[in-house]
Design a protein around this motif. Structure first.
Motif, PDB file in Angstrom:
ATOM      1  N   SER A   1       0.832  -1.201   0.000  1.00  0.00           N
ATOM      2  CA  SER A   1       0.000   0.000   0.000  1.00  0.00           C
ATOM      3  C   SER A   1       0.864   1.247   0.000  1.00  0.00           C
ATOM      4  CB  SER A   1      -0.915   0.008   1.223  1.00  0.00           C
ATOM      5  OG  SER A   1      -0.143   0.074   2.406  1.00  0.00           O
ATOM      6  N   GLY A   2       0.307   2.336  -0.513  1.00  0.00           N
ATOM      7  CA  GLY A   2       1.018   3.608  -0.531  1.00  0.00           C
ATOM      8  C   GLY A   2       1.023   4.242   0.845  1.00  0.00           C
ATOM      9  N   PRO A   3       1.685   5.380   0.975  1.00  0.00           N
ATOM     10  CA  PRO A   3       1.704   6.093   2.251  1.00  0.00           C
ATOM     11  C   PRO A   3       0.323   6.613   2.596  1.00  0.00           C
ATOM     12  CG  PRO A   3       2.650   7.460   0.525  1.00  0.00           C
ATOM     13  CD  PRO A   3       2.424   6.106  -0.081  1.00  0.00           C
ATOM     14  N   ASP A   4       0.162   6.996   3.843  1.00  0.00           N
ATOM     15  CA  ASP A   4      -1.121   7.565   4.264  1.00  0.00           C
ATOM     16  C   ASP A   4      -1.334   8.961   3.710  1.00  0.00           C
ATOM     17  OD1 ASP A   4      -1.833   5.354   6.005  1.00  0.00           O
ATOM     18  OD2 ASP A   4      -0.250   6.062   7.329  1.00  0.00           O
ATOM     19  N   LEU A   5      -0.222   9.704   3.560  1.00  0.00           N
ATOM     20  CA  LEU A   5      -0.323  11.121   3.207  1.00  0.00           C
ATOM     21  C   LEU A   5       0.895  11.522   2.403  1.00  0.00           C
ATOM     22  CD1 LEU A   5      -1.637  13.990   3.677  1.00  0.00           C
ATOM     23  CD2 LEU A   5      -0.183  14.142   5.723  1.00  0.00           C
ATOM     24  N   VAL A   6       0.694  12.384   1.419  1.00  0.00           N
ATOM     25  CA  VAL A   6       1.811  12.988   0.705  1.00  0.00           C
ATOM     26  C   VAL A   6       1.576  14.492   0.601  1.00  0.00           C
ATOM     27  CG1 VAL A   6       0.797  12.558  -1.578  1.00  0.00           C
ATOM     28  CG2 VAL A   6       3.262  12.914  -1.344  1.00  0.00           C
ATOM     29  N   LEU A   7       2.598  15.264   0.896  1.00  0.00           N
ATOM     30  CA  LEU A   7       2.589  16.713   0.698  1.00  0.00           C
ATOM     31  C   LEU A   7       3.412  16.965  -0.557  1.00  0.00           C
ATOM     32  CD1 LEU A   7       3.162  16.123   4.037  1.00  0.00           C
ATOM     33  CD2 LEU A   7       2.413  18.504   4.048  1.00  0.00           C
TER      34      LEU A   7
ATOM     35  N   VAL B   1       7.013  15.103   0.277  1.00  0.00           N
ATOM     36  CA  VAL B   1       7.291  14.290   1.463  1.00  0.00           C
ATOM     37  C   VAL B   1       6.101  13.363   1.666  1.00  0.00           C
ATOM     38  CG1 VAL B   1       7.577  14.302   3.972  1.00  0.00           C
ATOM     39  CG2 VAL B   1       8.777  15.994   2.572  1.00  0.00           C
ATOM     40  N   SER B   2       6.382  12.082   1.923  1.00  0.00           N
ATOM     41  CA  SER B   2       5.293  11.147   2.215  1.00  0.00           C
ATOM     42  C   SER B   2       5.367  10.715   3.671  1.00  0.00           C
ATOM     43  CB  SER B   2       5.364   9.924   1.292  1.00  0.00           C
ATOM     44  OG  SER B   2       6.573   9.205   1.490  1.00  0.00           O
ATOM     45  N   VAL B   3       4.206  10.425   4.223  1.00  0.00           N
ATOM     46  CA  VAL B   3       4.067  10.084   5.638  1.00  0.00           C
ATOM     47  C   VAL B   3       3.285   8.784   5.750  1.00  0.00           C
ATOM     48  CG1 VAL B   3       3.041  10.794   7.840  1.00  0.00           C
ATOM     49  CG2 VAL B   3       4.113  12.506   6.356  1.00  0.00           C
ATOM     50  N   ARG B   4       3.809   7.856   6.563  1.00  0.00           N
ATOM     51  CA  ARG B   4       3.078   6.633   6.881  1.00  0.00           C
ATOM     52  C   ARG B   4       2.905   6.581   8.397  1.00  0.00           C
ATOM     53  NH1 ARG B   4       2.117   1.853   4.154  1.00  0.00           N
ATOM     54  NH2 ARG B   4       3.588   2.464   2.510  1.00  0.00           N
ATOM     55  N   GLY B   5       1.666   6.572   8.857  1.00  0.00           N
ATOM     56  CA  GLY B   5       1.419   6.622  10.295  1.00  0.00           C
ATOM     57  C   GLY B   5       1.918   7.935  10.865  1.00  0.00           C
ATOM     58  N   ASN B   6       2.842   7.860  11.822  1.00  0.00           N
ATOM     59  CA  ASN B   6       3.381   9.079  12.421  1.00  0.00           C
ATOM     60  C   ASN B   6       4.827   9.340  12.014  1.00  0.00           C
ATOM     61  OD1 ASN B   6       4.638   7.039  13.853  1.00  0.00           O
ATOM     62  ND2 ASN B   6       4.351   7.968  15.861  1.00  0.00           N
ATOM     63  N   VAL B   7       5.261   8.700  10.915  1.00  0.00           N
ATOM     64  CA  VAL B   7       6.672   8.746  10.529  1.00  0.00           C
ATOM     65  C   VAL B   7       6.805   9.236   9.090  1.00  0.00           C
ATOM     66  CG1 VAL B   7       8.720   7.313  10.140  1.00  0.00           C
ATOM     67  CG2 VAL B   7       7.296   6.920  12.143  1.00  0.00           C
ATOM     68  N   ILE B   8       7.856  10.022   8.833  1.00  0.00           N
ATOM     69  CA  ILE B   8       8.199  10.423   7.469  1.00  0.00           C
ATOM     70  C   ILE B   8       8.749   9.198   6.741  1.00  0.00           C
ATOM     71  CG2 ILE B   8       9.735  11.860   6.075  1.00  0.00           C
ATOM     72  CD1 ILE B   8       9.717  13.851   8.513  1.00  0.00           C
ATOM     73  N   GLU B   9       8.150   8.881   5.609  1.00  0.00           N
ATOM     74  CA  GLU B   9       8.570   7.689   4.866  1.00  0.00           C
ATOM     75  C   GLU B   9       9.602   8.018   3.799  1.00  0.00           C
ATOM     76  OE1 GLU B   9       6.141   3.894   3.538  1.00  0.00           O
ATOM     77  OE2 GLU B   9       5.721   5.569   2.182  1.00  0.00           O
ATOM     78  N   ALA B  10       9.375   9.127   3.069  1.00  0.00           N
ATOM     79  CA  ALA B  10      10.291   9.466   1.979  1.00  0.00           C
ATOM     80  C   ALA B  10      10.261  10.962   1.732  1.00  0.00           C
ATOM     81  CB  ALA B  10       9.909   8.708   0.705  1.00  0.00           C
ATOM     82  N   VAL B  11      11.369  11.455   1.168  1.00  0.00           N
ATOM     83  CA  VAL B  11      11.505  12.862   0.779  1.00  0.00           C
ATOM     84  C   VAL B  11      12.105  12.862  -0.612  1.00  0.00           C
ATOM     85  CG1 VAL B  11      12.476  15.105   1.371  1.00  0.00           C
ATOM     86  CG2 VAL B  11      12.023  13.437   3.190  1.00  0.00           C
ATOM     87  N   GLY B  12      11.535  13.652  -1.519  1.00  0.00           N
ATOM     88  CA  GLY B  12      12.060  13.629  -2.870  1.00  0.00           C
ATOM     89  C   GLY B  12      11.902  14.938  -3.607  1.00  0.00           C
TER      90      GLY B  12
END
Length: 455
Positions: free
Chosen positions: A5-11, A31-42
């Motif tokens: 599954s993808g992240p919960d949120l992406v800005l 920036v993508s966020v999964r749960g309460n953690v930053i998953e990726a930055v690009g």
């Protein structure tokens, strides 16, 4: 194989200033966020994640780490505007009798108002130094911890204390001081009840005797021993004014910093509020031991305390964060104003190269995280860190034409927030705190202030 599954949120679509060790920045990033953690930055546009990923459109915005407030007095939100033209000691002696009347209800209201204001100014983590515990006032520390949970900010309350009343040569009136035994018992209970050492903790307790002129040496020693036994940090006011320096020389025969060193109050588990009047040996000792400073430029200016040697502290390697200080000595309590004022004060005495705009932003983010012992978890935008993020709207007429987004944020008008995330949860959306009713909180604050000042 099951699909991931993808992240919960992406800005997406925003400028990104990560404040990481390499100073990574993207003019257009995500920036993508999964749960309460930053998953990726690009860089560029975010991948086309599936329908389960919520998207925040960041076009026209700058994404930074959430701001970290390293010194505050939340209860003072309902005593703003009093003694507006006084020195620190005059201001304190005016307000101590008023603060002697606070109780659990008034502290909850004050803390909610102050925390709401911090959130609207980009703050995701705040400390608080609560040191006034009137007899019969109720559970004051619990009241502000409850307020922080309601607003949704990450919270580092410091269980403050005063045991040196006026009759013993201290500044506060006797009715607002406690005995050492009561203080230590309450401090141990606070750590036992609320302190969370886990990496994503929303609440961590510090122990915080108030200041050299309101506590005894015995309380400072015993509080340090207790804090170190239970894994809590230590905090106090230090070297804020020349009056304090005179008090320490007269009563202890040394400077405030020398006094604290004698009592074991140097170390990487300690941070001092203000540190305005620190000499070279004090700065060297703090750098050597990793002792931090909460620089509060707006409050220092409001009270005429002086200009801290921030550039010298940073150059020496002292951990430095920023703080709004109490709402009765900084009525706006706007966290985004602090990096600007820190920069302006540093340049006023040291020239235009004394502090850069990016250093000012770092003090407000990663610097504050270092001071609170949380640089591994918050303060920069990096995969694996907690999702405490501020999305600033810079496509306003006030910011048009400022090419560098960090210059626009630090030197331009305070921008509105498009979004504020704390632990992955949205607390502010389009400039409005969504976790509490702003109108109701404001009305409660006004009633509580009138009641307290008229009683």
């Amino acid at each position: 194989m099951a699909a991931v599954s993808g992240p919960d949120l992406v800005l997406d679509g925003c400028a990104v200033v990560t404040v990481d060790a390499a100073g990574t920045e993207y003019r257009d990033g995500w920036v993508s966020v999964r749960g309460n953690v930053i998953e990726a930055v690009g860089a560029g546009r975010a991948p086309a994640f599936g329908p389960g990923t919520r998207r925040i459109d960041g076009r026209g915005c700058l994404l930074t780490p959430g701001l970290v407030n390293t010194h505050h007095h939340l209860y003072q939100w309902i005593t703003r505007g009093v003694a507006a033209d006084n020195t620190l000691f005059e201001w304190l002696t005016t307000l101590y009798p008023v603060w002697a009347r606070i109780d659990e209800k008034s502290v909850r209201i004050a803390a909610t108002g102050a925390l709401m204001s911090l959130a609207r100014s980009g703050c995701t983590t705040t400390s608080d130094h609560h040191y006034v515990f009137p007899r019969g006032g109720g559970d004051l520390l619990g009241a502000e911890i409850g307020a922080a949970a309601a607003v949704g900010l990450r919270f580092h309350p410091a269980r403050g204390s005063m045991d040196l009343g006026r009759s013993q040569g201290g500044l506060p009136p006797d009715e607002v001081v406690e005995s050492i035994d009561d203080i230590l018992a309450a401090s141990a209970a606070a750590v036992e009840r609320w302190h969370d050492p886990s990496p994503d903790a929303m609440v961590r307790i510090a122990l915080a005797p108030c200041s050299p002129f309101s506590v005894t040496a015995d309380l400072l020693r015993e509080s340090a021993a207790l804090a170190r036994a239970c894994g809590a940090r230590l905090h106090t006011h230090l070297a804020e004014t020349l009056d304090e320096q005179d008090f320490c020389r007269e009563n202890f025969g040394c400077t405030p910093a020398e006094y604290m060193a004698r009592l074991g109050w140097l170390g990487d588990d300690v941070w001092f509020a203000h540190g305005v009047h620190l000499d070279d040996p004090a700065i060297a000792a703090m750098a050597r031991t990793g002792t931090g400073v909460a620089h509060c430029p707006t409050s220092n200016g409001r009270l005429g305390a002086g200009i801290a040697r921030t550039a010298a502290l940073v150059a020496a390697g002292v951990p430095v964060g920023l703080g709004v200080d109490g709402a009765a000595s900084n009525e706006s309590s706007s966290m985004i104003e602090e990096p600007r004022n820190a920069l302006l004060y540093a340049r006023a005495v040291g020239g235009p190269r004394a502090m850069t705009v990016r250093t000012a932003l770092e003090l407000a983010t990663l610097g504050g995280a270092r001071v609170l012992g949380r640089a591994a978890e918050i303060g920069s935008i990096e995969p694996g860190k907690l999702a405490d993020l501020a999305l600033w709207r810079l496509d306003t007429p006030a910011h048009a034409g400022i090419e560098d987004p960090v210059v626009a944020l630090i030197l331009g008008s305070a921008p509105p927030l498009a979004a504020l995330l704390v632990n992955g949860r949205e607390v502010v959306r389009d400039g409005v705190v969504v976790t509490v009713d702003e109108g109701s909180v404001g009305a409660e604050v006004a009633v509580a202030q009138r009641a307290l000042l008229s009683s």
